[in-house]
Design an enzyme around this catalytic site. Structure first.
Site, PDB file in Angstrom:
ATOM      1  N   HIS A   1       0.851  -1.182   0.000  1.00 22.95           N
ATOM      2  CA  HIS A   1       0.000   0.000   0.000  1.00 22.95           C
ATOM      3  C   HIS A   1       0.892   1.239   0.000  1.00 22.95           C
ATOM      4  O   HIS A   1       1.918   1.271   0.663  1.00 22.95           O
ATOM      5  CB  HIS A   1      -0.886  -0.001   1.257  1.00 22.95           C
TER       6      HIS A   1
ATOM      7  N   ARG B   1     -14.468  12.724   6.489  1.00 25.22           N
ATOM      8  CA  ARG B   1     -13.179  13.315   6.884  1.00 25.22           C
ATOM      9  C   ARG B   1     -12.671  14.260   5.800  1.00 25.22           C
ATOM     10  O   ARG B   1     -12.107  15.318   6.089  1.00 25.22           O
ATOM     11  CB  ARG B   1     -12.143  12.203   7.104  1.00 25.22           C
TER      12      ARG B   1
ATOM     13  N   SER C   1      -8.019   3.557   9.058  1.00 27.99           N
ATOM     14  CA  SER C   1      -8.571   3.528   7.706  1.00 27.99           C
ATOM     15  C   SER C   1      -7.744   2.606   6.802  1.00 27.99           C
ATOM     16  O   SER C   1      -8.275   1.713   6.136  1.00 27.99           O
ATOM     17  CB  SER C   1      -8.583   4.966   7.154  1.00 27.99           C
TER      18      SER C   1
ATOM     19  N   LYS D   1      -8.697  -1.680   5.748  1.00 23.65           N
ATOM     20  CA  LYS D   1      -8.845  -2.097   4.348  1.00 23.65           C
ATOM     21  C   LYS D   1      -7.823  -3.171   3.978  1.00 23.65           C
ATOM     22  O   LYS D   1      -8.131  -4.121   3.270  1.00 23.65           O
ATOM     23  CB  LYS D   1      -8.702  -0.882   3.430  1.00 23.65           C
TER      24      LYS D   1
HETATM   25  N1  URA Z   1      -5.312   6.539   2.789  1.00 22.33           N
HETATM   26  C1  URA Z   1      -6.351   5.858   3.327  1.00 22.33           C
HETATM   27  O1  URA Z   1      -6.770   4.827   2.817  1.00 22.33           O
HETATM   28  N2  URA Z   1      -6.923   6.359   4.430  1.00 22.33           N
HETATM   29  C2  URA Z   1      -6.513   7.484   5.026  1.00 22.33           C
HETATM   30  O2  URA Z   1      -7.064   7.866   6.027  1.00 22.33           O
HETATM   31  C3  URA Z   1      -5.439   8.174   4.454  1.00 22.33           C
HETATM   32  C4  URA Z   1      -4.845   7.675   3.337  1.00 22.33           C
END
Ligand code: URA
Length: 422
Positions: A80, A166, A181, A185
């Site tokens: 990521h 946000r 966050s 994921k």
């Molecule tokens: N990328 C994400 O997936 N979430 C965030 O809060 C910031 C960057």
């Protein structure tokens, strides 16, 4: 329990229990907690933070707000990036590590704001499909070791809703909210190991090194708590990564990198992240993994895997359209380049049409900016500093020149890899 008590509790600096956090997330998703109440709580969290325990609990609740993919492969490694300008790393890394029998079953995003997204970039290859069924996705991973799509299943609906809020309430930069966050994921997407490229600098979400380290430690801890091997590499995003900033031009740069002919910074980053991914995926040392990664970067096997992957997803690697026009920007002075404003270059590329201001904006995949030089290089008046690729939307020469600063004295090349936390 009610939302006003919970907001008050946070306002008084008290910790929220897991039950209270679950009440908030469930209530926000079912509509009983309103946007303005959630915005108020997010603002308190942004100002006062969350403890490590609260962040771990919040991540767990978000993770379980939707589907969790079970891909049935045991060595899937995910990567990521927190988003940067010119960041085409995934397009190089994914086939490279897959060529070493480390499975990549990955979901990526589209660009928003001044940073691009891997899915848009891949769609600049004619015919490349970024959506498929879960069965087709698993079959492709089984057959060729790599598949990359825009989304799959209803993963972490809580993040979709909260992130959107946000974004419009100035709470995107809260460290615990970013950690929960990203990690919810990553945990939902079925990988056994996770490598995170955490960008630090003017073109990145996190500008401050101490905050970046705090975020890295938090994400690694959350990963390990969930039995996933997790590493976080802090990398410099004060100048764009590589030379190309756009979509199709970034894919071409990624292909050249897989042919062993890429920019030095991008190549170094690919080797670093690739070594971590391969070491985790094959259970070997990082040193052994690095040798393998370098071998397949320079012997053409990574590129062969890219050809196989692009073909499997319907793309024609020989058909990557470019903008109709190009214009060279000429340097007006002699000197060393002391800085290149990544954020502004990202915004200019967006102004040409390569990026979005809102989720629904159409983008032009063929436009962008290719830099000819990087920080630390000596340039002479009359040389080309950058080339703009454009169609209908235009930017001026002055706008590009204003992204560069020059110095008469030699300037050290910035260090790309700042730290690794695992
Ligand atoms: N990328 C994400 O997936 N979430 C965030 O809060 C910031 C960057």
């Amino acid at each position: 329990m009610d939302i006003l008590d919970i907001i008050d509790k946070k306002e008084n600096g008290e910790k929220l229990t897991k039950e209270e956090l679950k009440y908030v997330i469930d209530g926000y998703l079912n509509g009983s907690i309103k946007d303005y109440q959630m915005a108020s709580l997010l603002t308190e969290i942004d100002l006062l933070g969350l403890s490590e325990e609260e962040t771990i609990n919040l991540t767990d609740i978000m993770l379980h707000s939707g589907e969790i993919l079970d891909l049935n492969f045991d060595n899937i490694v995910d990567k990521h990036s927190t988003g940067g300008v010119g960041d085409k790393t995934t397009i190089v890394l994914a086939p490279l590590v897959a060529s070493l029998r480390v499975k990549v079953a990955k979901m990526s995003g589209r660009g928003l704001g001044h940073t691009g997204g891997t899915i848009d970039k891949l769609e600049s290859i004619k015919g490349f499909k970024t959506a498929m069924s879960l069965d087709a996705f698993k079959n492709q991973v089984d057959k060729i070791g790599i598949a990359l799509v825009g989304g799959m299943g209803n993963l972490v609906p809580a993040d979709k809703e909260i992130y959107a809020l946000r974004d419009v309430t100035g709470t995107v930069d809260s460290i615990p909210l970013i950690a929960s966050s990203i990690m919810s994921k990553k945990l939902a997407s079925g990988a056994s190991s996770i490598v995170i490229d955490l960008k630090v600098g003017s073109g990145a979400l996190v500008n401050n090194l101490d905050e970046a380290k705090e975020l890295a430690h938090l994400m690694v801890k959350i990963g390990k708590n969930n039995n996933k091997k997790t590493a976080c590499v802090l990398t410099n995003m004060n100048e764009p990564l590589g030379y190309a900033v756009g979509n199709s031009i970034e894919v071409i740069e990624a292909i050249n990198t897989l042919k062993g002919d890429g920019p030095e910074d991008l190549t170094d980053l690919v080797i670093k992240l690739g070594s971590l991914m391969v070491s985790m995926g094959l259970n070997i040392s990082e040193k052994q993994a690095e040798e393998k990664v370098k071998e397949n970067l320079y012997n053409g096997k990574g590129y062969e895997k890219m050809l196989e992957w692009v073909k499997a997803q319907g793309g024609d690697i020989n058909d990557i359209p470019l903008a109709k026009h190009s214009k060279e920007i000429i340097i007006q002075t002699d000197g060393y380049i002391s800085s290149i404003n990544a954020l502004e270059i990202g915004k200019l590329s967006r102004k040409l049409g390569a990026g979005r201001l809102t989720k629904d904006d159409e983008i032009d995949l063929t436009v962008g900016i290719i830099l000819n030089h990087k920080v630390g290089e000596y340039v002479k008046k009359g040389e080309t500093l950058a080339t703009i690729f454009y169609n209908e939307k235009k930017i001026t020469e002055e706008e590009v020149l204003s992204c560069f600063n020059f110095s008469e004295k030699p300037v050290e090349k910035p260090k790309l890899i700042i730290d690794t936390i695992k």
